[in-house]
Structures are given as structure tokens and as C-alpha cells.
Write an enzyme that holds these catalytic residues in place. Structure first.
Site, PDB file in Angstrom:
ATOM      1  N   ARG A 165       0.825  -1.203   0.000  1.00 48.77           N
ATOM      2  CA  ARG A 165       0.000   0.000   0.000  1.00 48.77           C
ATOM      3  C   ARG A 165       0.857   1.251   0.000  1.00 48.77           C
ATOM      4  NH1 ARG A 165      -4.386  -0.737   4.689  1.00 48.77           N
ATOM      5  NH2 ARG A 165      -3.851   1.447   4.986  1.00 48.77           N
ATOM      6  N   ARG A 176       0.249   7.890  10.595  1.00 44.05           N
ATOM      7  CA  ARG A 176      -1.031   7.221  10.866  1.00 44.05           C
ATOM      8  C   ARG A 176      -1.123   6.761  12.325  1.00 44.05           C
ATOM      9  NH1 ARG A 176      -0.661   2.788   6.726  1.00 44.05           N
ATOM     10  NH2 ARG A 176      -2.610   2.039   7.587  1.00 44.05           N
TER      11      ARG A 176
HETATM   12  P1  AMP Z   1      -7.077   1.478   6.821  1.00 46.32           P
HETATM   13  O1  AMP Z   1      -7.107   0.527   5.663  1.00 46.32           O
HETATM   14  O2  AMP Z   1      -8.152   1.190   7.839  1.00 46.32           O
HETATM   15  O3  AMP Z   1      -5.715   1.596   7.441  1.00 46.32           O
HETATM   16  O4  AMP Z   1      -7.439   2.918   6.214  1.00 46.32           O
HETATM   17  C1  AMP Z   1      -6.622   3.535   5.233  1.00 46.32           C
HETATM   18  C2  AMP Z   1      -6.892   5.025   5.183  1.00 46.32           C
HETATM   19  O5  AMP Z   1      -8.274   5.263   4.824  1.00 46.32           O
HETATM   20  C3  AMP Z   1      -6.725   5.765   6.501  1.00 46.32           C
HETATM   21  O6  AMP Z   1      -5.374   6.124   6.757  1.00 46.32           O
HETATM   22  C4  AMP Z   1      -7.616   6.993   6.287  1.00 46.32           C
HETATM   23  O7  AMP Z   1      -7.012   7.933   5.408  1.00 46.32           O
HETATM   24  C5  AMP Z   1      -8.790   6.379   5.537  1.00 46.32           C
HETATM   25  N1  AMP Z   1      -9.819   5.883   6.492  1.00 46.32           N
HETATM   26  C6  AMP Z   1     -10.194   4.594   6.701  1.00 46.32           C
HETATM   27  N2  AMP Z   1     -11.157   4.516   7.631  1.00 46.32           N
HETATM   28  C7  AMP Z   1     -11.401   5.792   8.040  1.00 46.32           C
HETATM   29  C8  AMP Z   1     -12.272   6.372   9.002  1.00 46.32           C
HETATM   30  N3  AMP Z   1     -13.097   5.622   9.742  1.00 46.32           N
HETATM   31  N4  AMP Z   1     -12.255   7.724   9.135  1.00 46.32           N
HETATM   32  C9  AMP Z   1     -11.452   8.495   8.399  1.00 46.32           C
HETATM   33  N5  AMP Z   1     -10.582   8.009   7.490  1.00 46.32           N
HETATM   34  C10 AMP Z   1     -10.547   6.671   7.314  1.00 46.32           C
END
Ligand code: AMP
Length: 222
Positions: A165, A176
Site C-alpha cells: 500500500r 497514521r
Molecule cells: P485502513 O485501511 O483502515 O488503514 O485505512 C486507510 C486510510 O483510509 C486511513 O489512513 C484513512 O485515510 C482512511 N480511512 C479509513 N477509515 C477511516 C475512518 N473511519 N475515518 C477516516 N478516514 C478513514
């Protein structure tokens, strides 16, 4: 099986194992897995307006604004396959998101059953992310050391290509993790006060984490 719908949240920092564990736990709970990050990546891949809007935030490791995120997840939750409940992964990540979810469930006369707080030390997270690979087709997560695919570079489930990713680069990961502590960790107290939070030690082998998670929701099945 209970007749009431079952709603469970997997809470934890990036790379704490939420996606890997969700794939197992959704079978155990017999509910669909709703991963907000996967929904954003799906939109991005299909170049929808929502995906293009989300991209600028995702690329720098920031959270996508609440209104966009809440609308997308509640829309997913309104689909017929969620009538028996859902397993949330990566949502909610802010207090307004948590409140919006509580309200949406309350409107249907329902409520959250459990929040599983997966705990992993920050140093371990950075190490895990550097080896993480994802299937381009189905989003299944792998790790070059801890969860190898049977054939190098190829998803065991659908033969899709594995990739790293964009937001798994070390600088973005550190951002993050910081965002997690600043904006998401207040949810730990929010749910603890409601009496529905369970702490799970995520710093153990994958199968042991799965067992601990199952144990923490065993009263919700049958
Ligand atoms: P993840 O796959 O859960 O690590 O999400 C990847 C990215 O998507 C995050 O770093 C945020 O930019 C965005 N994202 C995912 N879920 C959320 C959420 N609940 N609220 C805000 N941004 C989100």
C-alpha cells in the site's frame, strides 16, 4: 444463533491485525466485514468522486473527513446483507463517527454489542507494516514474514497480485500511528464507559489473537 443483529467493532492502531482477524471473526459471528479503508480503496480503484476526494487524505496518512466517511459506511450498513449485524474494522475512528453510528443503530432500535480493543506496541506496528502486502483484487492482507502466501506475490484466495500500500511507507505509517493516538484512542474510554469494551493482547501469534477475540464475543453467538 441469536435473533437480534450482532454489531462488533475491531478497534486498534494501523497494522494491529484488524483486517486479518476480521476475516476469521466474521465467519465466527456470521456477519459481513465492513472495513472503511477497503471501501475507500475500492472507490479509489474505480475512480469514483468519493474515492478521488478521499485520496488526498489517505496519501498523507490523515483521516478522511467525518461526513464523507460516515455517509459511506452507513450506506454500506443499509444493504440487505447487514440485516443480521456487522463487524466493523477501521470505523469509527473519531468521536463524531462513533456517535453517528450509535444514533444510526438506535434509530433501528439496535445497539453495539462489543468493541474489541487490539493492543500492540508502536515499535511493533512499524515493523509489521513494512512487510505488509495486500491483494489487489480482494484486499486480503499478507506479511512477508508472519503471514506468507502459499505462492510468492499471489493471493491464496483469488490469485490476485499482492502489492504494498502507498500509505504503508514508514513516514506515512508513523503519521497514521500519531493520528490514531490523537483522534481514535479517545474511543477506548468512550466505549469502556459504556461497558462494552474488551482489551485484547494483539502482540502474540495470529492464531492466539483469534482465540482471544472469539473468547471475548463467545456470548454473542448461539
Ligand atoms: P485502513 O485501511 O483502515 O488503514 O485505512 C486507510 C486510510 O483510509 C486511513 O489512513 C484513512 O485515510 C482512511 N480511512 C479509513 N477509515 C477511516 C475512518 N473511519 N475515518 C477516516 N478516514 C478513514
Amino acid at each position: 444463533m441469536t435473533t437480534e443483529p450482532t454489531y462488533v467493532i475491531l478497534l486498534g492502531p494501523p497494522a494491529s491485525g484488524k483486517g486479518t482477524q476480521a476475516a476469521r471473526l466474521k465467519e465466527y459471528l456470521s456477519v459481513p466485514h465492513i472495513a472503511s479503508g477497503d471501501l475507500f480503496r475500492y472507490n479509489l480503484k474505480n475512480e469514483t468522486a468519493l474515492g478521488l476526494k478521499a485520496k488526498e487524505y489517505m496519501d498523507r496518512g490523515a483521516l478522511v473527513p467525518d461526513d464523507i466517511t460516515i455517509g459511506m459506511v452507513l450506506d454500506r450498513l443499509s444493504r440487505p446483507d447487514c440485516e443480521d449485524g456487522a463487524l466493523f474494522d477501521g470505523f469509527p475512528r473519531t468521536l463524531p463517527q462513533a456517535q453517528a453510528l450509535d444514533e444510526a443503530l438506535a434509530e433501528q432500535g439496535e445497539k453495539l454489542d462489543r468493541v474489541l480493543n487490539i493492543q500492540v506496541p508502536d515499535e511493533e506496528l512499524v515493523e509489521r507494516v513494512s512487510g505488509r502486502r495486500i491483494c489487489r483484487t480482494c484486499g486480503e492482507p499478507y506479511h512477508i514474514k508472519y503471514k506468507k502466501p502459499e505462492k510468492g506475490g499471489i493471493c491464496d484466495l483469488d490469485g490476485g497480485e499482492l502489492y504494498q500500500r502507498e500509505d504503508d511507507k514508514p513516514e506515512t505509517v508513523r503519521k497514521r500511528i500519531k493520528v490514531y493516538w490523537e483522534q481514535t484512542s479517545p474511543l477506548i474510554d468512550y466505549y469502556r464507559e459504556k461497558g462494552i469494551l474488551r482489551d485484547i493482547d494483539g502482540d502474540q501469534p495470529i492464531d492466539e489473537v483469534t482465540e482471544a477475540l472469539k473468547e471475548a464475543v463467545s456470548d454473542l453467538v448461539d
